[in-house]
Design a protein around this motif. Structure first.
Motif, PDB file in Angstrom:
ATOM      1  N   ILE A   1      43.410  30.029  29.775  1.00  0.00           N
ATOM      2  CA  ILE A   1      42.514  28.889  29.960  1.00  0.00           C
ATOM      3  C   ILE A   1      41.399  29.396  30.834  1.00  0.00           C
ATOM      4  CG2 ILE A   1      42.980  26.873  31.544  1.00  0.00           C
ATOM      5  CD1 ILE A   1      46.003  26.883  30.379  1.00  0.00           C
ATOM      6  N   TYR A   2      41.668  30.241  31.995  1.00  0.00           N
ATOM      7  CA  TYR A   2      40.506  30.516  32.783  1.00  0.00           C
ATOM      8  C   TYR A   2      40.143  31.764  32.697  1.00  0.00           C
ATOM      9  CZ  TYR A   2      42.458  26.315  35.186  1.00  0.00           C
ATOM     10  OH  TYR A   2      42.933  24.986  35.707  1.00  0.00           O
ATOM     11  N   GLY A   3      38.978  31.987  32.565  1.00  0.00           N
ATOM     12  CA  GLY A   3      38.390  33.358  32.293  1.00  0.00           C
ATOM     13  C   GLY A   3      38.288  34.282  33.628  1.00  0.00           C
ATOM     14  N   PRO A   4      38.017  35.494  33.803  1.00  0.00           N
ATOM     15  CA  PRO A   4      37.925  36.216  34.867  1.00  0.00           C
ATOM     16  C   PRO A   4      36.819  35.637  35.826  1.00  0.00           C
ATOM     17  CG  PRO A   4      37.506  37.740  32.968  1.00  0.00           C
ATOM     18  CD  PRO A   4      37.698  36.386  32.473  1.00  0.00           C
ATOM     19  N   GLU A   5      35.811  35.119  35.221  1.00  0.00           N
ATOM     20  CA  GLU A   5      35.012  34.402  36.425  1.00  0.00           C
ATOM     21  C   GLU A   5      35.149  33.300  37.001  1.00  0.00           C
ATOM     22  OE1 GLU A   5      34.516  32.405  32.418  1.00  0.00           O
ATOM     23  OE2 GLU A   5      34.700  34.337  33.179  1.00  0.00           O
ATOM     24  N   LYS A   6      36.055  32.536  36.175  1.00  0.00           N
ATOM     25  CA  LYS A   6      36.917  31.379  36.971  1.00  0.00           C
ATOM     26  C   LYS A   6      37.913  32.057  38.176  1.00  0.00           C
ATOM     27  CE  LYS A   6      34.918  28.409  34.251  1.00  0.00           C
ATOM     28  NZ  LYS A   6      33.773  27.821  34.578  1.00  0.00           N
ATOM     29  N   GLU A   7      38.840  32.904  37.747  1.00  0.00           N
ATOM     30  CA  GLU A   7      39.828  33.476  38.660  1.00  0.00           C
ATOM     31  C   GLU A   7      39.028  33.854  39.921  1.00  0.00           C
ATOM     32  OE1 GLU A   7      43.546  36.437  38.390  1.00  0.00           O
ATOM     33  OE2 GLU A   7      42.391  36.196  36.682  1.00  0.00           O
ATOM     34  N   ALA A   8      37.881  34.647  39.660  1.00  0.00           N
ATOM     35  CA  ALA A   8      37.150  34.934  40.918  1.00  0.00           C
ATOM     36  C   ALA A   8      36.926  34.104  41.943  1.00  0.00           C
ATOM     37  CB  ALA A   8      35.923  35.987  40.409  1.00  0.00           C
ATOM     38  N   LEU A   9      36.743  32.857  41.456  1.00  0.00           N
ATOM     39  CA  LEU A   9      36.458  31.670  42.516  1.00  0.00           C
ATOM     40  C   LEU A   9      37.550  31.388  43.485  1.00  0.00           C
ATOM     41  CD1 LEU A   9      35.194  28.942  40.142  1.00  0.00           C
ATOM     42  CD2 LEU A   9      33.698  30.505  41.514  1.00  0.00           C
TER      43      LEU A   9
END
Length: 112
Positions: free
Chosen positions: A94-102
């Motif tokens: 659902i959430y890619g690495p760029e989202k998780e980085a937030l």
């Protein structure tokens, strides 16, 4: 003063919230969730349907990753019907690495 937030959920997770078996909702720390706090309410809905359920936010905790969140909160509170590894794969789909980085949020909820 409490705020009501409106968030979409996939049907499988909505069913877990509506049955009170899911007590931790996982989200990315998007700007619109930065002010989420205990006492607020969340109206969950399934997109493009009339299905709704409302929960009270009991606590919000921030974690650097989904892995840390599942370990810190307990995977069974996020999804009692899936293993930790399965959940991690599902969340990352659902959430890619760029989202998780937030940053990630564990939102402890109680059905109203």
């Amino acid at each position: 003063m409490s705020t009501t937030h409106r968030l979409n959920l996939y049907r499988q997770y909505f069913a877990l919230v509506a049955s009170s078996s899911k007590t931790i909702e996982v989200r990315v720390k998007y700007p619109h969730l930065e002010n989420l706090k205990a006492g607020d309410r969340i109206e969950f809905r399934i997109k493009d349907t009339e299905e709704r359920c409302e929960v009270e936010v009991l606590r919000v905790a921030e974690y650097p990753s989904f892995e840390a969140l599942l370990d810190g909160e307990g995977a069974e509170k996020v999804n009692p019907s899936a293993s930790r590894e399965q959940q991690l794969a599902n969340i990352r789909a659902i959430y890619g690495p760029e989202k998780e980085a937030l940053g990630t949020l564990a939102i402890e909820i109680k059905l109203i």
